[in-house]
Every structure is written in structure tokens, then in C-alpha cells.
Design a protein around this motif. Structure first.
Motif, PDB file in Angstrom:
ATOM      1  N   VAL A 236       0.844  -1.206   0.000  1.00 58.78           N
ATOM      2  CA  VAL A 236       0.000   0.000   0.000  1.00 58.78           C
ATOM      3  C   VAL A 236       0.874   1.247   0.000  1.00 58.78           C
ATOM      4  O   VAL A 236       0.595   2.202  -0.731  1.00 58.78           O
ATOM      5  N   LEU A 237       1.934   1.239   0.792  1.00 60.77           N
ATOM      6  CA  LEU A 237       2.855   2.380   0.796  1.00 60.77           C
ATOM      7  C   LEU A 237       3.445   2.603  -0.586  1.00 60.77           C
ATOM      8  O   LEU A 237       3.561   3.745  -1.045  1.00 60.77           O
ATOM      9  N   GLY A 238       3.817   1.526  -1.259  1.00 62.03           N
ATOM     10  CA  GLY A 238       4.352   1.648  -2.614  1.00 62.03           C
ATOM     11  C   GLY A 238       3.360   2.261  -3.571  1.00 62.03           C
ATOM     12  O   GLY A 238       3.706   3.123  -4.392  1.00 62.03           O
ATOM     13  N   TYR A 239       2.107   1.828  -3.482  1.00 63.76           N
ATOM     14  CA  TYR A 239       1.062   2.385  -4.336  1.00 63.76           C
ATOM     15  C   TYR A 239       0.861   3.862  -4.058  1.00 63.76           C
ATOM     16  O   TYR A 239       0.817   4.686  -4.985  1.00 63.76           O
ATOM     17  N   LEU A 240       0.746   4.215  -2.786  1.00 61.48           N
ATOM     18  CA  LEU A 240       0.504   5.618  -2.427  1.00 61.48           C
ATOM     19  C   LEU A 240       1.691   6.489  -2.813  1.00 61.48           C
ATOM     20  O   LEU A 240       1.516   7.625  -3.281  1.00 61.48           O
ATOM     21  N   ASP A 241       2.902   5.973  -2.633  1.00 56.70           N
ATOM     22  CA  ASP A 241       4.094   6.726  -3.055  1.00 56.70           C
ATOM     23  C   ASP A 241       4.092   6.963  -4.561  1.00 56.70           C
ATOM     24  O   ASP A 241       4.436   8.047  -5.029  1.00 56.70           O
TER      25      ASP A 241
END
Length: 75
Positions: free
Chosen positions: A59-64
């Protein structure tokens, strides 16, 4: 398309009367709809709010990636 996003935002706001402070997915969906509606600054704020509410690497990767996309557009 921005009219659809505005309608989506209105429906999102109507989903639950409780404050969404702890709902990461609410913030992520809000960010996506704001970006689609052309509200880049507000979308970035919502992506950051969603980011603060998760520890999931995926999720962090997507949001980044979403934040990087906005930054690349100058927002």
C-alpha cells in the motif's frame, strides 16, 4: 469524467457520518477521486493521510507512486 469524480466524492462523504481519521482506504479513495476531479493539492493531502494510516509495504508503494505522479505533474 470530473463530474463522475465529483459524484463519487459526494457518495463517499455520505457513506459514514463518523470521522474517517482511522480509515486508510477512505482516504485513498478520496485521494483518487480528488485527483480525477482535477484537485491535485487536495488529492496529495489525502494520499498523505492514507499513507500515515498504513504500514503495508504494498500500500505504501502504491501511495508513493500516486504522490510521485502528482509531483511529476507539478503538484
Amino acid at each position: 469524467a470530473s463530474g463522475d469524480a465529483a459524484a463519487g466524492l459526494a457518495r463517499l462523504e455520505a457513506l459514514d457520518p463518523r470521522p474517517p481519521e482511522t480509515h486508510q482506504s477512505w482516504w485513498a479513495v478520496r485521494a483518487h477521486l480528488l485527483e480525477a476531479a482535477g484537485h491535485a493539492a487536495e488529492a496529495a493531502e489525502a494520499y498523505w493521510a492514507a499513507r500515515r494510516l498504513t504500514t503495508s509495504p504494498a500500500v505504501l508503494g502504491y501511495l508513493d507512486a500516486c504522490l510521485e505522479r502528482l509531483a511529476a505533474r507539478g503538484h
